[in-house]
Design an enzyme around this catalytic site. Structure first.
Site, PDB file in Angstrom:
ATOM      1  N   GLU A 167      39.207  43.060  33.743  1.00 58.56           N
ATOM      2  CA  GLU A 167      39.600  41.693  34.099  1.00 58.56           C
ATOM      3  C   GLU A 167      38.958  40.658  33.195  1.00 58.56           C
ATOM      4  O   GLU A 167      37.990  39.976  33.578  1.00 58.56           O
ATOM      5  CB  GLU A 167      39.283  41.408  35.580  1.00 58.56           C
ATOM      6  CG  GLU A 167      40.023  42.342  36.523  1.00 58.56           C
ATOM      7  CD  GLU A 167      39.800  42.032  37.997  1.00 58.56           C
ATOM      8  OE1 GLU A 167      39.028  41.111  38.315  1.00 58.56           O
ATOM      9  OE2 GLU A 167      40.407  42.718  38.832  1.00 58.56           O
ATOM     10  N   GLU A 351      43.923  48.554  40.065  1.00 53.48           N
ATOM     11  CA  GLU A 351      43.332  48.065  41.314  1.00 53.48           C
ATOM     12  C   GLU A 351      44.441  47.463  42.161  1.00 53.48           C
ATOM     13  O   GLU A 351      45.292  46.727  41.648  1.00 53.48           O
ATOM     14  CB  GLU A 351      42.283  46.961  41.095  1.00 53.48           C
ATOM     15  CG  GLU A 351      40.973  47.447  40.558  1.00 53.48           C
ATOM     16  CD  GLU A 351      39.949  46.322  40.394  1.00 53.48           C
ATOM     17  OE1 GLU A 351      40.031  45.312  41.127  1.00 53.48           O
ATOM     18  OE2 GLU A 351      39.093  46.463  39.519  1.00 53.48           O
TER      19      GLU A 351
END
Ligand code: IFM
Length: 439
Positions: A167, A351
């Site tokens: 991320e 995720e």
């Protein structure tokens, strides 16, 4: 849950994800301090001043946790290595106990028939590098590539696949512009540099690992499905600016070697000189892209300065993070990414999951519904031709949710943070009932 493995293509992979600082416990075993330790120690930064010192104590309960992953029927375990556990000062001397731990983790996965999927950086920067400016220091891409080499020299022969940085938006924008994550800065020059250096670090690591003959390398981005809060031209423009910062900056750089004009409007004066020369390195080919998806964003314009947007609460059911449950956004994101950026490149959902006010003695039915609806969105995308190859639920177990502390429970397994006892939730059983049926 009304799904079976037969609902997905042959070879489709299911698994769970975690990260080092959120589960291992830190500050022992020869590990150095991280910027998350210092940021959490600063009053007011994290819920109840909580930090990752103990977390789930995974470091000392490795076998028990790997057994839980095996018994779930997971094909893949996505974990991360802690830079400061491997290199306590970020550079230089290696901590042998740290590498031994990850060696045991990888062998433990393989012994249980689980594919180890490594992420090299999931947010806990060694404090010694933070002292030098961390992600805003122009040398960090090279420090990161050196660290990647050290890790991979030890476990690269056995990990199934490796992602560079988790991320990139959170590392750069959240930590340097919004100040909500370590290092908690609010500085546009540091933001611009971190936004560029985090991508250059990804590129340098890919280059370094390719030079060592390591394959199956990927990148992991968090993407929001962005919508407008109303029909005004202002809201549309605000949504475009948000999308440019959150989605296009990272995907554009990695897959098209360019930054979006809407972000350069604000950041270009603060980028390091010669940034254009790094774009080819940043766009070096990867073998897959990981997408972390949780929710959509509804954007409206804001009268304030650039980037002049604000997100608006929507009408849908929300998780305990306050995030709307919007599985259609996962379908839309998958279609959009494949159509506009990645083409035939394999995609993985690295995720996806939800936090809830879970109690150990109550079934987490909302999580079962969340997982089922998002897995169904994956099926729709696959049916429409998206080359999606795997889905890894966040998270194996309740853990340290960064600034939100231990209250936000994302796990398939309940953790009692007093006794550290693990108790599989109903969602774990619901997934295990079909993940265990290998076809
Ligand atoms: O817990 C985090 C994880 O570290 C990164 N992706 C989002 C999760 C939920 O907020």
């Amino acid at each position: 849950m009304h799904l079976t493995r037969a609902d997905f293509p042959d070879g489709f992979l299911f698994g769970v994800a975690t990260s080092a600082y959120q589960i291992e416990g830190h500050g022992f075993g020869g590990a150095g301090p991280t910027h998350w330790d210092t940021w959490a120690a600063t009053p007011g930064n994290t819920a109840n001043a909580e930090n990752g010192a103990v977390a789930c104590d995974h470091y000392h309960r490795l076998d028990e946790d790997l057994d839980l992953i095996r018994d779930l029927g997971a094909d893949v375990y996505r974990f991360s290595t802690s830079w400061a556990r491997v290199l306590p000062e970020g550079r230089g001397a290696v901590n042998p106990a740290g590498l031994d731990f990850y060696d045991r983790l990888v062998d433990g996965c393989l012994a249980r028939g689980i594919k180890p999927l490594l992420t090299l950086y999931h947010w806990e920067l060694p404090a010694a590098l933070s002292d030098l400016g961390g992600w805003s220091n122009a040398d960090i891409p090279h420090w990161f590539a050196d660290y990647a080499r050290v890790v991979m020299d030890r476990i690269g022969d056995r990990v199934w696949s490796t992602a560079t940085i988790n991320e990139l938006w959170c590392v750069s924008w959240n930590g340097h512009f919004l100040g909500r994550h370590a290092p908690g800065m609010r500085d546009i020059r540091a933001t611009a540099r971190a936004m560029h250096h985090v991508l250059k670090a990804h590129g340098c690591a890919v280059q370094a690992l390719r030079a060592e003959g390591i394959g199956n390398l990927g990148a992991v981005t968090n993407l929001d499905w962005v919508m407008t809060a109303d029909d005004s031209a202002e809201a549309r423009a605000a949504a475009e600016r948000y999308e440019a910062i959150f989605n296009h900056w990272f995907l554009g750089a990695m897959f098209k070697a360019r930054y979006p004009a809407l972000v350069l409007e604000g950041l270009e004066p603060h980028l390091p000189d010669g940034w254009q020369d790094d774009m080819a390195l940043i766009a070096a080919p990867v073998d897959w892209l990981g997408i972390n998806y949780y929710t959509r964003k509804l954007m409206a314009s804001d009268p304030g300065p650039w980037p002049a947007y604000r997100d608006v609460a929507g009408p849908l059911e929300t998780t305990s993070m306050g995030w709307e449950v919007y599985p259609d956004g996962l379908y839309e994101i998958l279609k959009w990414v494949a159509e506009t950026h990645t083409g035939d490149l394999p995609l993985h959902i690295t995720e996806n999951g939800m936090s809830g006010p879970d109690k150990v003695d109550q079934p987490d039915t909302a999580r079962i519904a969340y997982l089922e609806s998002h897995l169904t969105a994956c099926r729709r995308a696959i049916a429409d031709g998206v080359p999606l190859k795997g889905y890894y639920a966040w998270s194996l177990m309740d853990n340290y949710e960064w600034a939100r502390g231990y209250e936000k429970r994302f796990g398939l397994v309940h953790v009692d943070f007093e006794s550290l006892a693990r108790t599989p939730k109903a969602s774990y059983q619901a997934l295990a009932s079909w993940w265990r049926q290998k076809v």
